[in-house]
Design a protein around this motif. Structure first.
Motif, mmCIF file in Angstrom:
data_model
loop_
_atom_site.group_PDB
_atom_site.id
_atom_site.type_symbol
_atom_site.label_atom_id
_atom_site.label_comp_id
_atom_site.label_asym_id
_atom_site.label_seq_id
_atom_site.Cartn_x
_atom_site.Cartn_y
_atom_site.Cartn_z
ATOM 1 N N ASP A 1 -4.632 4.420 30.322
ATOM 2 C CA ASP A 1 -3.983 5.709 30.590
ATOM 3 C C ASP A 1 -3.284 5.773 31.938
ATOM 4 N N HIS A 2 -3.799 5.023 32.903
ATOM 5 C CA HIS A 2 -3.205 5.142 34.242
ATOM 6 C C HIS A 2 -1.817 4.508 34.318
ATOM 7 N N VAL A 3 -1.450 3.732 33.309
ATOM 8 C CA VAL A 3 -0.107 3.142 33.306
ATOM 9 C C VAL A 3 0.858 4.117 32.624
ATOM 10 N N PHE A 4 1.762 4.645 33.408
ATOM 11 C CA PHE A 4 2.720 5.622 32.886
ATOM 12 C C PHE A 4 3.861 4.904 32.150
ATOM 13 N N ASP A 5 4.250 5.434 30.988
ATOM 14 C CA ASP A 5 5.423 4.913 30.269
ATOM 15 C C ASP A 5 5.257 3.406 29.970
ATOM 16 N N ARG B 1 13.062 -5.457 40.302
ATOM 17 C CA ARG B 1 13.169 -5.227 41.731
ATOM 18 C C ARG B 1 11.860 -4.761 42.341
ATOM 19 N N ARG B 2 11.815 -4.835 43.668
ATOM 20 C CA ARG B 2 10.595 -4.468 44.394
ATOM 21 C C ARG B 2 10.087 -3.086 43.971
ATOM 22 N N ARG B 3 8.767 -2.990 43.835
ATOM 23 C CA ARG B 3 8.075 -1.701 43.672
ATOM 24 C C ARG B 3 8.332 -0.981 42.352
ATOM 25 N N HIS B 4 8.883 -1.688 41.385
ATOM 26 C CA HIS B 4 9.155 -0.998 40.134
ATOM 27 C C HIS B 4 7.967 -1.056 39.173
ATOM 28 N N GLY B 5 6.923 -1.774 39.570
ATOM 29 C CA GLY B 5 5.699 -1.711 38.769
ATOM 30 C C GLY B 5 5.360 -2.963 37.976
ATOM 31 N N LYS B 6 5.828 -4.109 38.428
ATOM 32 C CA LYS B 6 5.522 -5.365 37.723
ATOM 33 C C LYS B 6 4.049 -5.717 37.847
ATOM 34 N N SER B 7 3.572 -5.757 39.092
ATOM 35 C CA SER B 7 2.178 -6.180 39.317
ATOM 36 C C SER B 7 1.210 -5.213 38.642
ATOM 37 N N TYR B 8 1.530 -3.941 38.749
ATOM 38 C CA TYR B 8 0.681 -2.900 38.181
ATOM 39 C C TYR B 8 0.482 -3.141 36.680
ATOM 40 N N LEU B 9 1.579 -3.439 36.018
ATOM 41 C CA LEU B 9 1.551 -3.647 34.575
ATOM 42 C C LEU B 9 0.809 -4.944 34.223
ATOM 43 N N GLY C 1 8.144 -12.168 39.475
ATOM 44 C CA GLY C 1 8.691 -12.096 40.829
ATOM 45 C C GLY C 1 9.822 -11.103 40.950
ATOM 46 N N SER C 2 10.102 -10.741 42.191
ATOM 47 C CA SER C 2 11.138 -9.732 42.427
ATOM 48 C C SER C 2 12.413 -10.318 43.025
ATOM 49 N N ALA C 3 12.357 -11.557 43.494
ATOM 50 C CA ALA C 3 13.582 -12.158 44.043
ATOM 51 C C ALA C 3 14.470 -12.514 42.849
ATOM 52 N N THR D 1 11.609 4.758 40.844
ATOM 53 C CA THR D 1 10.637 3.784 41.350
ATOM 54 C C THR D 1 9.256 4.433 41.387
ATOM 55 N N PRO D 2 8.342 4.000 40.488
ATOM 56 C CA PRO D 2 7.060 4.699 40.418
ATOM 57 C C PRO D 2 6.265 4.628 41.721
ATOM 58 N N ALA D 3 6.432 3.550 42.461
ATOM 59 C CA ALA D 3 5.626 3.386 43.680
ATOM 60 C C ALA D 3 5.813 4.561 44.637
ATOM 61 N N TYR D 4 7.017 5.123 44.668
ATOM 62 C CA TYR D 4 7.270 6.169 45.648
ATOM 63 C C TYR D 4 6.532 7.462 45.317
ATOM 64 N N GLY D 5 6.038 7.547 44.101
ATOM 65 C CA GLY D 5 5.271 8.730 43.743
ATOM 66 C C GLY D 5 3.766 8.514 43.793
ATOM 67 N N ARG D 6 3.315 7.237 43.767
ATOM 68 C CA ARG D 6 1.865 7.001 43.698
ATOM 69 C C ARG D 6 1.356 6.256 44.923
ATOM 70 N N GLN D 7 1.944 5.079 45.146
ATOM 71 C CA GLN D 7 1.439 4.237 46.217
ATOM 72 C C GLN D 7 1.716 4.901 47.568
ATOM 73 N N PHE D 8 2.908 5.533 47.648
ATOM 74 C CA PHE D 8 3.279 6.222 48.870
ATOM 75 C C PHE D 8 2.698 7.636 48.751
HETATM 76 N N1 LIG Z 1 3.661 2.393 35.075
HETATM 77 C C1 LIG Z 1 3.137 2.918 36.188
HETATM 78 N N2 LIG Z 1 2.345 4.004 36.122
HETATM 79 C C2 LIG Z 1 1.806 4.537 37.237
HETATM 80 N N3 LIG Z 1 2.016 4.059 38.462
HETATM 81 C C3 LIG Z 1 2.779 2.983 38.606
HETATM 82 C C4 LIG Z 1 3.381 2.346 37.478
HETATM 83 N N4 LIG Z 1 4.088 1.294 37.904
HETATM 84 C C5 LIG Z 1 3.944 1.270 39.241
HETATM 85 N N5 LIG Z 1 3.155 2.278 39.666
HETATM 86 C C6 LIG Z 1 2.804 2.576 41.060
HETATM 87 O O1 LIG Z 1 3.692 1.858 41.892
HETATM 88 C C7 LIG Z 1 2.982 0.992 42.733
HETATM 89 C C8 LIG Z 1 3.776 -0.268 42.957
HETATM 90 O O2 LIG Z 1 3.860 -1.023 41.785
HETATM 91 P P1 LIG Z 1 3.762 -2.611 41.792
HETATM 92 O O3 LIG Z 1 2.975 -3.095 42.950
HETATM 93 O O4 LIG Z 1 3.329 -3.011 40.451
HETATM 94 O O5 LIG Z 1 5.275 -2.979 42.012
HETATM 95 P P2 LIG Z 1 5.909 -4.435 41.931
HETATM 96 O O6 LIG Z 1 7.021 -4.359 40.954
HETATM 97 O O7 LIG Z 1 4.868 -5.445 41.696
HETATM 98 O O8 LIG Z 1 6.509 -4.557 43.386
HETATM 99 P P3 LIG Z 1 6.687 -5.858 44.315
HETATM 100 O O9 LIG Z 1 7.891 -6.564 43.815
HETATM 101 O O10 LIG Z 1 6.895 -5.240 45.632
HETATM 102 O O11 LIG Z 1 5.436 -6.668 44.195
HETATM 103 C C9 LIG Z 1 1.656 0.771 42.044
HETATM 104 O O12 LIG Z 1 0.653 0.463 42.956
HETATM 105 C C10 LIG Z 1 1.407 2.099 41.384
HETATM 106 O O13 LIG Z 1 0.861 3.004 42.318
#
Ligand SMILES: Nc1ncnc2c1ncn2[C@@H]1O[C@H](COP(=O)(O)OP(=O)(O)OP(=O)(O)O)[C@@H](O)[C@H]1O
Ligand SMILES: [Mg+2]
Length: 485
Positions: free
Chosen positions: A5-9, A36-44, A148-150, A204-211
């Protein structure tokens, strides 16, 4: 495998990843995840590894020896027993990984893979050998995911000259959330507020959660204060974020040219010629730097919708556009904490340099994704175009050109011509200009039968225009329609 559930969309991406990760059959397979950076790759990918009991290893900027020890730890955690003798090198590590993952398909995520490639450039060849015929991957059930993001590096991994070319069974790009999803993610119901917030933090989801200091603005009335306490606050994480993104991407020899090119675009110079003039270079010298900026997705190159060879550029990441247009010149004063005093001064620039082009971009997305019902068929492409009016010695800028499909011997079909204005009420003259453009294009051989004239406005429509729209086939698209229509 159910998405947590914590993974949005990200439903489509989740479906692709889980299908890949659980695909049966012997032999290790390879997938590539980029974005690109912070778009949620690692999270997923972390969620995927957790749900499926897979391996998740995030590389760091370390030497080969340090990375190998960390990888051994990640593998040991997965198998529940130490790896035994330390890995000699990556060749050893990869073959032992494949030997240990044999009983069922599991994802093995190597996140931030470009870091590993920097310390071990031969890693793609090693993987290619072990994944290929005769490699140790033959008896393994590992579903290897390199992330990766590069973007240039990740693209290069599968390119014609890479040893891994043709090996990937999955390739996905994690993109920013769409503008409507972003509004849901931020919990913003008011479409005007959603558009304004999106112009700064994008999808960019990070700007709403991580930040975490960056909760959504509470209301339209709170927007100015929100800007001041988040992106303009030197203590906040968002304040320096655009600069971080730029510093990381421009791993290039002459950053001055790259920064100036971005500044040029932010100030409204959109063609190669205009950008070159601003930067103080010849247009022929700008091809390479603009190409690099497009490759790492800082700039987007957009062809003219109606003819070839006249692309315009815009900044692809909203936060970077905001930084370049609004913050860069006043950086020193902002850094000293002058955000609240400066914002009223900067706000008109935000409206004209950020909101106007951003709104046009939202209209493009709307037309592409939701235009089918309005224009009578699914749009094939949406872009902008300039129509020359030789007789009146004018150039008509058409902001939203929606193209349909046409056969080999048919005329190019224009489904709609539209004008987009964020900050100004639209009136009859906008439609008159669009009508003139339609006539000129018809004379130039385009198929404009059924071409819908459309006005997109962030502010509203004057009464005469409303009356005309009721009588003729003119679409008036306001923010409510943009977000819910
Ligand atoms: N699908 C999602 N649902 C909820 N929060 C998300 C989602 N994707 C990303 N986030 C939020 O954004 C933050 C950053 O995401 P993440 O670290 O996965 O980015 P990334 O694409 O791996 O960036 P980087 O290239 O910098 O490693 C997560 O820690 C989380 O808080
Ligand atoms: Mg990451």
């Amino acid at each position: 495998m159910v998405k947590p559930d914590h993974v949005f969309d990200r439903d489509a991406e989740w479906a692709d990843l889980t299908a890949f990760a659980s695909r049966g059959g012997e032999g290790a397979t390879l997938g590539i995840v980029s974005g690109r950076r912070r778009h949620g790759k690692s999270y997923l990918l972390q969620a995927l590894a957790t749900v499926s009991g897979g391996v998740y290893f995030a590389a760091t900027r370390d030497t080969e020896a340090v990375s190998l020890r960390a990888f051994a730890d990640a593998l040991a955690e997965h198998t529940g027993r130490p790896v035994g003798t330390p890995f000699r090198d990556w060749s050893d590590a990869v073959s032992r990984l494949f030997e240990q993952v044999r009983d069922r398909p599991v994802p093995v995520v190597i996140d931030d893979f470009p870091f590993l490639m920097r310390s071990t450039p031969s890693l793609p060849s090693i993987l290619a050998r072990e994944l290929g015929p005769g490699g140790r991957g033959r008896g393994s059930t590992a579903r290897l995911l390199l992330c990766g993001s590069a973007l240039p590096v990740m693209r290069g991994l599968l390119g014609g000259r890479s040893p891994l070319h043709g090996r990937a069974g999955l390739e996905i790009a994690i993109r920013p959330l769409g503008y409507r999803d972003a509004a849901r993610f931020w919990g913003i119901g008011d479409p005007k507020l959603a558009a304004m917030t999106h112009a700064i933090v994008g999808g960019t989801p990070a700007y709403g959660r991580q930040f975490t200091d960056c909760a959504a603005p509470a209301s339209l009335a709170d927007f100015d204060a929100w800007v001041v306490r988040t992106v303009l606050s030197p203590a906040g994480a968002l304040f320096r974020e655009a600069r971080h993104l730029l510093a990381e991407e421009t791993t290039v020899r002459n950053p001055a040219v790259y920064h100036s090119a971005l500044a040029a675009v932010a100030e409204g110079h959109e063609t190669v010629k205009e950008i070159a003039e601003y930067v103080g270079r010849r247009p022929s010298e700008m091809g390479h730097p603009l190409g690099v900026l497009v490759d790492c997705a800082l700039l987007a190159r957009e062809p003219d919708a109606l003819r070839t060879g006249r692309p315009t550029y815009r900044i692809a990441e909203p936060l970077v556009a905001f930084y370049e247009a609004v913050m860069r010149r006043d950086w020193v004063r902002l850094e000293a904490g002058g955000g609240d005093r400066l914002w009223p001064e900067l706000r008109p620039t935000f409206e004209s340099r950020v909101m106007e082009p951003h709104f046009e971009g939202l209209c493009h997305r709307f037309a592409l994704e939701h235009g089918g019902a309005i224009f009578g068929e699914l749009p094939r492409t949406v872009g902008r175009a300039v129509v020359n009016d030789g007789e009146r010695r004018e150039r008509i800028q058409v902001d939203v050109v929606v193209m349909g499909r046409w056969g080999p011997n048919e005329r190019a079909r224009i489904l709609s011509l539209g004008q987009a204005r964020w900050g100004q009420e639209m009136d009859d003259s906008d439609v008159t200009r669009l009508g003139r453009a339609r006539d000129l294009l018809a004379a130039r051989g385009f198929d404009v039968e059924g071409c819908v004239l459309a006005c997109y406005s962030g502010t509203g429509f004057a009464e005469p225009l409303r009356a005309r729209a009721a009588a003729e086939r003119i679409e008036l698209i306001d923010l409510q329609r943009l977000y819910t229509g």
